[in-house]
Write a protein that holds these residues in place. Sequence first.
Motif, PDB file in Angstrom:
ATOM      1  N   SER A  77     -18.770   0.025  17.395  1.00 33.64           N
ATOM      2  CA  SER A  77     -17.819  -0.607  18.309  1.00 33.64           C
ATOM      3  C   SER A  77     -18.271  -1.994  18.747  1.00 33.64           C
ATOM      4  O   SER A  77     -17.494  -2.747  19.314  1.00 33.64           O
ATOM      5  N   GLY A  78     -19.512  -2.337  18.493  1.00 34.11           N
ATOM      6  CA  GLY A  78     -19.991  -3.645  18.913  1.00 34.11           C
ATOM      7  C   GLY A  78     -21.455  -3.822  18.619  1.00 34.11           C
ATOM      8  O   GLY A  78     -21.978  -3.216  17.688  1.00 34.11           O
ATOM      9  N   ALA A  79     -22.125  -4.640  19.434  1.00 33.73           N
ATOM     10  CA  ALA A  79     -23.547  -4.966  19.252  1.00 33.73           C
ATOM     11  C   ALA A  79     -23.810  -5.480  17.836  1.00 33.73           C
ATOM     12  O   ALA A  79     -24.756  -5.082  17.170  1.00 33.73           O
ATOM     13  N   GLU A 102     -12.448  -5.586  20.559  1.00 34.23           N
ATOM     14  CA  GLU A 102     -12.441  -6.841  21.304  1.00 34.23           C
ATOM     15  C   GLU A 102     -12.886  -8.012  20.436  1.00 34.23           C
ATOM     16  O   GLU A 102     -13.754  -7.864  19.588  1.00 34.23           O
ATOM     17  N   LEU A 103     -12.325  -9.166  20.740  1.00 31.20           N
ATOM     18  CA  LEU A 103     -12.778 -10.388  20.076  1.00 31.20           C
ATOM     19  C   LEU A 103     -14.231 -10.672  20.413  1.00 31.20           C
ATOM     20  O   LEU A 103     -14.973 -11.204  19.603  1.00 31.20           O
ATOM     21  N   GLU A 124      -9.075  -1.395  15.833  1.00 31.55           N
ATOM     22  CA  GLU A 124      -8.115  -1.656  16.907  1.00 31.55           C
ATOM     23  C   GLU A 124      -7.897  -3.142  17.172  1.00 31.55           C
ATOM     24  O   GLU A 124      -6.827  -3.558  17.592  1.00 31.55           O
ATOM     25  N   ILE A 125      -8.917  -3.943  16.893  1.00 27.93           N
ATOM     26  CA  ILE A 125      -8.827  -5.379  17.141  1.00 27.93           C
ATOM     27  C   ILE A 125      -7.628  -6.007  16.405  1.00 27.93           C
ATOM     28  O   ILE A 125      -7.058  -6.988  16.875  1.00 27.93           O
ATOM     29  N   THR A 126      -7.235  -5.417  15.280  1.00 26.48           N
ATOM     30  CA  THR A 126      -6.148  -6.002  14.481  1.00 26.48           C
ATOM     31  C   THR A 126      -4.792  -5.920  15.188  1.00 26.48           C
ATOM     32  O   THR A 126      -3.846  -6.564  14.759  1.00 26.48           O
ATOM     33  N   THR A 127      -4.708  -5.138  16.275  1.00 21.99           N
ATOM     34  CA  THR A 127      -3.442  -5.025  17.004  1.00 21.99           C
ATOM     35  C   THR A 127      -3.314  -6.103  18.091  1.00 21.99           C
ATOM     36  O   THR A 127      -2.264  -6.225  18.706  1.00 21.99           O
ATOM     37  N   LEU A 128      -4.374  -6.869  18.299  1.00 21.70           N
ATOM     38  CA  LEU A 128      -4.318  -7.931  19.309  1.00 21.70           C
ATOM     39  C   LEU A 128      -3.334  -9.012  18.886  1.00 21.70           C
ATOM     40  O   LEU A 128      -3.223  -9.324  17.700  1.00 21.70           O
ATOM     41  N   GLU A 129      -2.680  -9.596  19.860  1.00 20.46           N
ATOM     42  CA  GLU A 129      -1.780 -10.705  19.566  1.00 20.46           C
ATOM     43  C   GLU A 129      -2.608 -11.879  19.034  1.00 20.46           C
ATOM     44  O   GLU A 129      -3.702 -12.140  19.515  1.00 20.46           O
ATOM     45  N   ASP A 130      -2.093 -12.550  18.018  1.00 17.02           N
ATOM     46  CA  ASP A 130      -2.787 -13.691  17.399  1.00 17.02           C
ATOM     47  C   ASP A 130      -4.181 -13.321  16.891  1.00 17.02           C
ATOM     48  O   ASP A 130      -5.096 -14.152  16.873  1.00 17.02           O
ATOM     49  N   ARG A 132      -5.467 -12.737  13.845  1.00 18.36           N
ATOM     50  CA  ARG A 132      -6.010 -13.520  12.724  1.00 18.36           C
ATOM     51  C   ARG A 132      -6.389 -14.940  13.162  1.00 18.36           C
ATOM     52  O   ARG A 132      -7.490 -15.405  12.868  1.00 18.36           O
ATOM     53  N   GLU A 133      -5.495 -15.597  13.876  1.00 19.52           N
ATOM     54  CA  GLU A 133      -5.769 -16.967  14.327  1.00 19.52           C
ATOM     55  C   GLU A 133      -7.027 -16.990  15.200  1.00 19.52           C
ATOM     56  O   GLU A 133      -7.872 -17.870  15.071  1.00 19.52           O
ATOM     57  N   SER A 134      -7.132 -16.001  16.079  1.00 20.75           N
ATOM     58  CA  SER A 134      -8.275 -15.953  16.998  1.00 20.75           C
ATOM     59  C   SER A 134      -9.590 -15.768  16.249  1.00 20.75           C
ATOM     60  O   SER A 134     -10.586 -16.414  16.560  1.00 20.75           O
ATOM     61  N   VAL A 135      -9.592 -14.877  15.267  1.00 27.25           N
ATOM     62  CA  VAL A 135     -10.834 -14.623  14.524  1.00 27.25           C
ATOM     63  C   VAL A 135     -11.219 -15.850  13.696  1.00 27.25           C
ATOM     64  O   VAL A 135     -12.378 -16.268  13.683  1.00 27.25           O
ATOM     65  N   PHE A 136     -10.231 -16.466  13.039  1.00 26.72           N
ATOM     66  CA  PHE A 136     -10.533 -17.679  12.261  1.00 26.72           C
ATOM     67  C   PHE A 136     -11.048 -18.801  13.165  1.00 26.72           C
ATOM     68  O   PHE A 136     -11.914 -19.576  12.767  1.00 26.72           O
ATOM     69  N   GLU A 137     -10.520 -18.876  14.371  1.00 25.60           N
ATOM     70  CA  GLU A 137     -10.966 -19.903  15.315  1.00 25.60           C
ATOM     71  C   GLU A 137     -12.385 -19.620  15.791  1.00 25.60           C
ATOM     72  O   GLU A 137     -13.224 -20.515  15.878  1.00 25.60           O
ATOM     73  N   LEU A 138     -12.657 -18.352  16.067  1.00 23.10           N
ATOM     74  CA  LEU A 138     -13.963 -17.919  16.551  1.00 23.10           C
ATOM     75  C   LEU A 138     -15.040 -18.071  15.476  1.00 23.10           C
ATOM     76  O   LEU A 138     -16.183 -18.390  15.758  1.00 23.10           O
ATOM     77  N   LEU A 139     -14.652 -17.788  14.231  1.00 25.55           N
ATOM     78  CA  LEU A 139     -15.593 -17.785  13.113  1.00 25.55           C
ATOM     79  C   LEU A 139     -15.119 -18.775  12.041  1.00 25.55           C
ATOM     80  O   LEU A 139     -14.612 -18.365  10.992  1.00 25.55           O
ATOM     81  N   PRO A 140     -15.305 -20.071  12.275  1.00 23.18           N
ATOM     82  CA  PRO A 140     -14.787 -21.075  11.335  1.00 23.18           C
ATOM     83  C   PRO A 140     -15.402 -20.986   9.942  1.00 23.18           C
ATOM     84  O   PRO A 140     -14.805 -21.462   8.970  1.00 23.18           O
TER      85      PRO A 140
END
Length: 165
Positions: A77-79, A102-103, A124-130, A132-140
């Motif tokens: 789930s994380g770490a 979570e992002l 579950e993270i894939t159900t968050l709004e935006d 894909r955009e958020s992950v690409f922004e977070l991980l360029p």
Amino acid sequence: MEMKKRISLELRNRSPAEVAELVVDNCRSSDGEVEGLTDEFKELEFLSMVNVGLTSLAKLPSLPKLRKLELSDNNISGALETLSDKCPNLSYLNLSGNKIKELSSVEALQNLKSLRSLDLFNCEITTLEDYRESVFELLPQVTYLDGFDQEDNEAPDSEADDEAR
């Protein structure tokens, strides 16, 4: 079969330092931790631990040459910061079918400068709004997320996928 036993079988009388690829899918981790893997696996480039019941990567040893890590269908789930410490050269990471919601969990992957492909399908993270955009922004550094780039072009099949067929 327990993970430690499976790893010793997979060695097939080789020393851990000789192994570049290790697949221990569908064995069992007794406490949700990585078991039987040690720092001696310093040549490991591909590791697959699909559906082994992992909840944590805390006991992952240092795997400096690891480039491809398959962790789908576990309970992680994380770490994920462990990955940037232990596997700094990771370029492919499959976390599909885990408990990532979570992002902020994915943010821990920012230090993986070589990461090109990340799979979070069926998390579950894939159900968050935006999402894909958020992950690409977070991980360029990531080119492919869940098998597609930012323009929805499918990732090319790698040789590893061809060998698996």
